[in-house]
Scaffold this active site. Sequence first.
Site, PDB file in Angstrom:
ATOM      1  N   HIS A   1       0.732  -1.102  -0.098  1.00 19.57           N
ATOM      2  CA  HIS A   1       0.321  -0.203  -0.249  1.00 19.57           C
ATOM      3  C   HIS A   1       0.883   1.425   0.023  1.00 19.57           C
ATOM      4  O   HIS A   1       0.459   2.265  -0.482  1.00 19.57           O
ATOM      5  CB  HIS A   1      -1.063  -0.050   1.137  1.00 19.57           C
ATOM      6  CG  HIS A   1      -1.887   1.324   1.697  1.00 19.57           C
ATOM      7  ND1 HIS A   1      -2.765   1.521   0.358  1.00 19.57           N
ATOM      8  CD2 HIS A   1      -1.615   2.087   2.436  1.00 19.57           C
ATOM      9  CE1 HIS A   1      -3.568   2.599   1.193  1.00 19.57           C
ATOM     10  NE2 HIS A   1      -2.443   3.078   1.292  1.00 19.57           N
ATOM     11  N   CYS A   2       2.129   1.221   0.264  1.00 19.08           N
ATOM     12  CA  CYS A   2       2.786   2.267   0.805  1.00 19.08           C
ATOM     13  C   CYS A   2       3.903   2.815  -0.193  1.00 19.08           C
ATOM     14  O   CYS A   2       2.908   3.609  -0.357  1.00 19.08           O
ATOM     15  CB  CYS A   2       3.759   2.308   1.839  1.00 19.08           C
ATOM     16  SG  CYS A   2       2.579   1.956   3.759  1.00 19.08           S
ATOM     17  N   ILE A   3       4.529   2.567  -0.851  1.00 19.14           N
ATOM     18  CA  ILE A   3       5.323   2.675  -1.407  1.00 19.14           C
ATOM     19  C   ILE A   3       5.519   2.969  -3.057  1.00 19.14           C
ATOM     20  O   ILE A   3       5.132   3.927  -3.465  1.00 19.14           O
ATOM     21  CB  ILE A   3       6.383   1.773  -1.630  1.00 19.14           C
ATOM     22  CG1 ILE A   3       7.529   1.613  -0.818  1.00 19.14           C
ATOM     23  CG2 ILE A   3       7.962   2.548  -2.829  1.00 19.14           C
ATOM     24  CD1 ILE A   3       8.548   0.792  -0.230  1.00 19.14           C
TER      25      ILE A   3
END
Length: 441
Positions: free
Chosen positions: A274-276
Amino acid sequence: MTQTQPFLSKIQKKDATIGVVGLGYVGLPLILTFGKKNFKLIGFDIDSNKIDALKSGQSYIKHIDSERIAQLVRSEKFEPTSDFSQIRKCDAILLCVPTPLNANREPDMSYIESTANSIAPHLRPEQLIVLESTTYPGTTTGLLQNLLESGSNLQAGKDFFLAYSPEREDPGNPDFDTKLIPKVVGGINGASTEVTAALYRAALDEVIAVSSPEIAEMTKLLENIFRSVNIALVNELKILATKMGIDVWEVIQAASTKPFGFMPFYPGPGLGGHCIPIDPFYLTWKAREYNLNTRFIELAGEINTAMPQFVVERTSQALNQAKKPINGSKILVLGLAYKKNVDDLRESPSFPIIKMLQERGAEIAYHDPFVPKTQETRTHNLHMESVALTDDLLGSVDAVLIATDHDEIDYSRVVRLAPITIDTRNATANVTEFREKIVKA
């Protein structure tokens, strides 16, 4: 002005009720972490299947043991619910909802907006609301605060506490669970920061207080932009090294022997999680408000987004060398999760790789011990089930593509039995035989 002492006293005595909104990869570990400290917990989610599973003591996240949930449910300290009127029972409310990008790679704030609108009518004075979702600087004191105040007729900083504390979960990492990861917190005023820090210190080993929500929001973006940019660098070097006949993995291993001034990052088939793949674009979007182009960040995004295409091209080249067109070739993809040893499919590069291979006429099957069947994502719905990794299957396909390097797969066996193995993760680094059948991608 809201007084901190009553709230702090509840935390100290473990009398506080903690609500967590969003019971996914961030919210559920928070529930379990605070549960170990004997707090009363209410978990909120709009997904009735999750609520039913939790009530029966079942985990729907592979790396979280069901027994941990069952123990918490049996203690009668944890109540899963979809009833947002229960918000009024909570002293602290932690918001752990998704913040994806829309089709134009702009922040999709609909989950934060709908959550704020759901909880605002049930807020009461002296509560603490903490946003944990990754977002752009200014979300907490702008969008969220405005929605909470307008929907509750209460004033943040005066009637209730408000803060931002970015999640730092690494699903499946046994070395860093929620308790061990330092927690950054930033409140809209000193009182909000004080009570937020006290809340997390009651369950986590280390809390770092910063001067504002904007500092905390930017901290999260910096952490992931740092990774995105450096991964883009090694991905670009991988493309160049491949053309030069150089093994970039061996280069990184050699460079890592330097005891200072170097930190290893590793290439792959594309970014997942979900983040990078998402967080950097929150800042590039926000930067336009200030008439700035974050060219460095956007270039990294372009490189990382293009990696699935590179993998497909390498696969096509490998098949061509074997005098096989990609159209009609049978390709087995190993790994659907975005990283090894988890069942997390969020933004997995396996999805665009499979889609592009199918568009070129390839017949695709996949094996993933953590993902028995595909789930619909925001952009893909493959309608596939994991196949058994039999000797007959490995010998019958035209190529095996390693997209995720799960530990429980015997890669020596894969290389031995498959005609071609395309390795995007260096999973075959320790395979000593049949090296000529391995293609790095």
